[in-house]
Design a protein around this motif. Structure first.
Motif, mmCIF file in Angstrom:
data_model
loop_
_atom_site.group_PDB
_atom_site.id
_atom_site.type_symbol
_atom_site.label_atom_id
_atom_site.label_comp_id
_atom_site.label_asym_id
_atom_site.label_seq_id
_atom_site.Cartn_x
_atom_site.Cartn_y
_atom_site.Cartn_z
ATOM 1 N N SER A 131 8.811 13.208 -12.684
ATOM 2 C CA SER A 131 8.306 12.510 -11.500
ATOM 3 C C SER A 131 7.772 11.129 -11.890
ATOM 4 C CB SER A 131 7.200 13.327 -10.838
ATOM 5 O OG SER A 131 6.099 13.491 -11.728
ATOM 6 N N TRP A 132 7.877 10.186 -10.942
ATOM 7 C CA TRP A 132 7.409 8.819 -11.158
ATOM 8 C C TRP A 132 6.143 8.579 -10.340
ATOM 9 C CZ3 TRP A 132 9.531 5.121 -14.404
ATOM 10 C CH2 TRP A 132 10.748 5.447 -15.003
ATOM 11 N N TRP A 133 5.192 7.898 -10.971
ATOM 12 C CA TRP A 133 3.917 7.594 -10.318
ATOM 13 C C TRP A 133 3.589 6.121 -10.507
ATOM 14 C CZ3 TRP A 133 0.699 11.190 -7.763
ATOM 15 C CH2 TRP A 133 1.160 12.508 -7.824
ATOM 16 N N CYS A 134 2.959 5.531 -9.485
ATOM 17 C CA CYS A 134 2.466 4.160 -9.635
ATOM 18 C C CYS A 134 0.947 4.156 -9.449
ATOM 19 C CB CYS A 134 3.143 3.210 -8.655
ATOM 20 S SG CYS A 134 2.631 3.354 -6.935
ATOM 21 N N HIS A 135 0.317 3.250 -10.161
ATOM 22 C CA HIS A 135 -1.142 3.149 -10.136
ATOM 23 C C HIS A 135 -1.503 1.694 -9.841
ATOM 24 C CE1 HIS A 135 -1.425 7.122 -12.211
ATOM 25 N NE2 HIS A 135 -0.271 6.713 -12.729
ATOM 26 N N GLN A 136 -2.413 1.488 -8.868
ATOM 27 C CA GLN A 136 -2.835 0.156 -8.459
ATOM 28 C C GLN A 136 -4.324 0.145 -8.211
ATOM 29 O OE1 GLN A 136 -0.303 -0.942 -5.161
ATOM 30 N NE2 GLN A 136 0.117 -2.947 -6.056
ATOM 31 N N ARG A 137 -4.913 -1.061 -8.399
ATOM 32 C CA ARG A 137 -6.346 -1.189 -8.139
ATOM 33 C C ARG A 137 -6.608 -1.111 -6.647
ATOM 34 N NH1 ARG A 137 -9.488 -6.715 -9.314
ATOM 35 N NH2 ARG A 137 -8.916 -7.024 -7.127
ATOM 36 N N GLU A 138 -7.721 -0.491 -6.296
ATOM 37 C CA GLU A 138 -8.130 -0.446 -4.899
ATOM 38 C C GLU A 138 -8.435 -1.857 -4.403
ATOM 39 O OE1 GLU A 138 -10.270 3.933 -4.696
ATOM 40 O OE2 GLU A 138 -11.479 2.136 -5.006
ATOM 41 N N ASN A 139 -8.381 -2.037 -3.091
ATOM 42 C CA ASN A 139 -8.647 -3.358 -2.521
ATOM 43 C C ASN A 139 -10.032 -3.857 -2.872
ATOM 44 O OD1 ASN A 139 -6.115 -3.468 -1.340
ATOM 45 N ND2 ASN A 139 -6.819 -2.460 0.558
ATOM 46 N N GLU A 140 -10.959 -2.957 -2.945
ATOM 47 C CA GLU A 140 -12.327 -3.325 -3.311
ATOM 48 C C GLU A 140 -12.771 -2.441 -4.466
ATOM 49 O OE1 GLU A 140 -14.801 -3.019 0.085
ATOM 50 O OE2 GLU A 140 -13.699 -4.524 1.248
ATOM 51 N N GLY A 141 -13.464 -3.009 -5.400
ATOM 52 C CA GLY A 141 -13.929 -2.236 -6.535
ATOM 53 C C GLY A 141 -12.916 -2.219 -7.662
ATOM 54 N N ARG B 194 2.735 9.061 -5.827
ATOM 55 C CA ARG B 194 4.072 9.363 -6.337
ATOM 56 C C ARG B 194 5.093 8.485 -5.627
ATOM 57 N NH1 ARG B 194 6.524 15.395 -7.467
ATOM 58 N NH2 ARG B 194 8.594 14.721 -8.150
ATOM 59 N N VAL B 195 6.083 8.007 -6.384
ATOM 60 C CA VAL B 195 7.107 7.126 -5.826
ATOM 61 C C VAL B 195 8.487 7.691 -6.134
ATOM 62 C CG1 VAL B 195 5.718 5.039 -5.922
ATOM 63 C CG2 VAL B 195 7.075 5.694 -7.904
ATOM 64 N N GLU B 196 9.432 7.332 -5.291
ATOM 65 C CA GLU B 196 10.829 7.721 -5.495
ATOM 66 C C GLU B 196 11.592 6.498 -5.979
ATOM 67 O OE1 GLU B 196 11.892 10.736 -5.331
ATOM 68 O OE2 GLU B 196 10.027 11.575 -4.550
ATOM 69 N N LEU B 197 12.023 6.540 -7.239
ATOM 70 C CA LEU B 197 12.754 5.407 -7.803
ATOM 71 C C LEU B 197 14.242 5.732 -7.877
ATOM 72 C CD1 LEU B 197 10.528 4.165 -10.754
ATOM 73 C CD2 LEU B 197 10.501 3.488 -8.369
ATOM 74 N N LEU C 96 8.500 1.867 -3.874
ATOM 75 C CA LEU C 96 7.836 0.706 -4.448
ATOM 76 C C LEU C 96 8.677 -0.524 -4.147
ATOM 77 C CD1 LEU C 96 5.404 -0.162 -6.114
ATOM 78 C CD2 LEU C 96 6.746 0.238 -8.181
ATOM 79 N N GLU C 97 8.136 -1.437 -3.345
ATOM 80 C CA GLU C 97 8.895 -2.609 -2.921
ATOM 81 C C GLU C 97 8.784 -3.721 -3.958
ATOM 82 O OE1 GLU C 97 10.809 -2.626 -0.360
ATOM 83 O OE2 GLU C 97 10.181 -0.665 0.408
#
Length: 493
Positions: free
Chosen positions: A135-145, A152-155, A3-4
């Motif tokens: 485990s770490w997870w990130c959730h983001q809205r789709e580009n459309e909708g 899963r992300v590595e922190l 995750l940048e």
């Protein structure tokens, strides 16, 4: 996936009562953005959350002094609307922040609902969560909708906790309970694995004289004061790649006249705190009042510390082994475990053991079998006992040799060590547990009306031989006469 973060990314942590668990997300952000903005969302009616937020603020002030940590001063309720209003305020007060990462690992269900709604309405919002399995997870809205994408992300949050002084973490968690006297502590002697291996080899030869050991390893006089078991442990950890190690860390209890608690060795590795208690053979077991134990448990429990008890001069009791088995945060290294000290430390920290230490463990630490202790000076009695080799015949130490049969194909052998004590060793002809073989020997003696009591019984490490100590009162010639009858016959069948 990683995750940048950028200079326009803010961070929000939904604080729960577990400060140590919530701190992981903040440590990840603080290590990457030491001059960023971190907001702590605290619910007033969630017990312990305010105290946890205060601890996190103190840790951040010590570890990342230029990180701006915002803690609201007014009351906040546990509702979706409360988070929505607070988030809107933060976006107004920090217009330079274009993206937000929100850690919901410790959030309540109403707050999570509000965070999900904010993420669905704004693609610049990323939800971050640590699951029960770590485990770490990130959730983001789709580009459309309005759908949500999960990945899963590595922190590398551990780097934010490992770097810097351990006191930066320990002091905030000890606030109001104890004062950490960091100035009284010291760093370990920095040696590599080859030097530690030389030290162990020298210890076997000089009966674990620590000063001679370290002087042999370094090739120079040691002038920094005392050097003992805890110093060796800290040096070993450093040689194995664990650099954040400290010795003799004192906790002085606030508002109490009790003596400070001295932590022999403390280490921080991969975001975890490890506390070691070391006792050599000639040291008394430390005893702390119940009040001190409760206060220490409060501090160490808050940071999720793993406690390791190092006792190289004795074997763990059944109760101690059961406690270590049932409690993942408690570990016991007894006399047997210390013969595999480097391997056990590698397992504990999840690291590779250097080849030099593996070879030393395989050779030098196996010296003397179980007769002589390792990491602890042997007594005169232990050294004499280890040097004794029982003759391959029935031999009476008290009265001299009773038989001259020097055959090496013996089923058993015996030696009288006092007027009424006998040591007997035999080959295991038919397998069985220690208790089963002992029962067979007792039954044999009873069936033949031999006046002898089995006071001690064990199996050798390879389970090929049994050893017993018998008490034989009465006529001193009776037991030798019985033994002569069975010179070629096993005593346990």
């Amino acid at each position: 996936m990683s995750l940048e973060l950028s200079a326009v990314t803010g961070f929000i942590s939904c604080v729960g009562p577990d400060a140590w668990g919530t701190l992981r997300g903040l440590a990840w952000y603080g290590a990457q953005m030491p001059e960023g903005v971190a907001c702590l969302f605290v619910v007033d009616d969630l017990e312990g959350s305010k105290q946890a937020a205060d601890v996190m603020r103190r840790v951040a002030a010590k570890r990342w002094p230029r990180l701006r940590v915002i803690v609201p001063g007014d009351t906040t309720s546990n509702t979706p609307g409360a988070f929505a209003r607070r988030f809107a305020d933060w976006k107004v007060f920090r217009p330079e922040l274009e993206r937000w990462v929100i850690d919901v690992s410790s959030a309540t269900m109403p707050v999570r609902e509000a965070v999900v709604a904010a993420a669905r309405g704004d693609a610049a919002v990323t939800i971050l969560a640590c699951e029960a399995d770590g485990s770490w997870w990130c959730h983001q809205r789709e580009n459309e909708g309005v759908g949500m994408l999960a990945c899963r992300v590595e922190l590398p949050y551990a780097a934010g906790l490992d770097q810097g002084l351990i006191s930066d973490i320990l002091e905030p968690f000890s606030q109001g309970v104890a004062e950490v006297r960091w100035r009284d502590s010291r760093a370990p002697l920095a040696l590599d694995a080859a030097a530690v291996a030389r030290m162990v080899t020298a210890g076997v030869a000089n009966n674990w004289n620590w000063r001679l050991m370290v002087e042999t390893a370094t090739g120079a006089p040691y002038t920094k004061g005392e050097y003992d078991l805890k110093d060796f442990l800290a040096t070993t950890l450093f040689a194995m790649g664990i650099k954040n190690v400290r010795l003799n860390v004192a906790l002085a209890w606030s508002g109490s006249k009790e003596e400070p608690l001295i932590i022999d060795v403390i280490a921080c590795y991969k975001g975890r705190i490890f506390i070691f208690d070391c006792q050599a053979a000639d040291a008394r077991e430390s005893e702390h009042p119940a009040r001190v134990a409760d206060m220490a448990r409060k501090v160490f429990g808050a940071v999720g510390a793993t406690g390791v008890v190092l006792r190289p001069s004795r074997w763990a009791t059944g109760a101690e082994r059961a406690l270590a088995t049932l409690t993942p945060a408690a570990v016991v290294f007894d006399a047997d475990a210390c013969r595999q000290l480097f391997s056990r430390l590698g397992e504990l920290f999840g690291i590779e053991v250097p080849q030099e230490l593996r070879e030393t463990e395989r050779t030098a630490l196996r010296f003397g079998g179980r007769k002589l202790p390792v990491m602890s000076a042997a007594s005169d009695a232990q050294r004499v006992g280890a040097a004794v080799t029982v003759d391959e015949r029935i031999f009476d130490v008290w009265r001299g040799a009773l038989t001259a049969d020097a055959s090496t194909n013996w089923p058993w052998r015996a030696v009288r060590v006092t007027p009424d004590r006998w040591f007997v060793q035999g080959r295991v002809m038919q397998g069985g547990s220690t208790e089963e073989l002992r029962r067979r020997l007792v039954s044999r003696l009873s069936a033949e009306r031999v006046n002898a009591e089995v006071r001690f019984f064990e199996l050798s490490g390879n389970r090929r031989y049994w050893h017993a100590i018998l008490t034989v009162p009465g006529d001193p010639q009776a037991f030798p006469r019985w033994l002569r009858k069975w010179e070629k016959v096993p005593l346990i069948v």
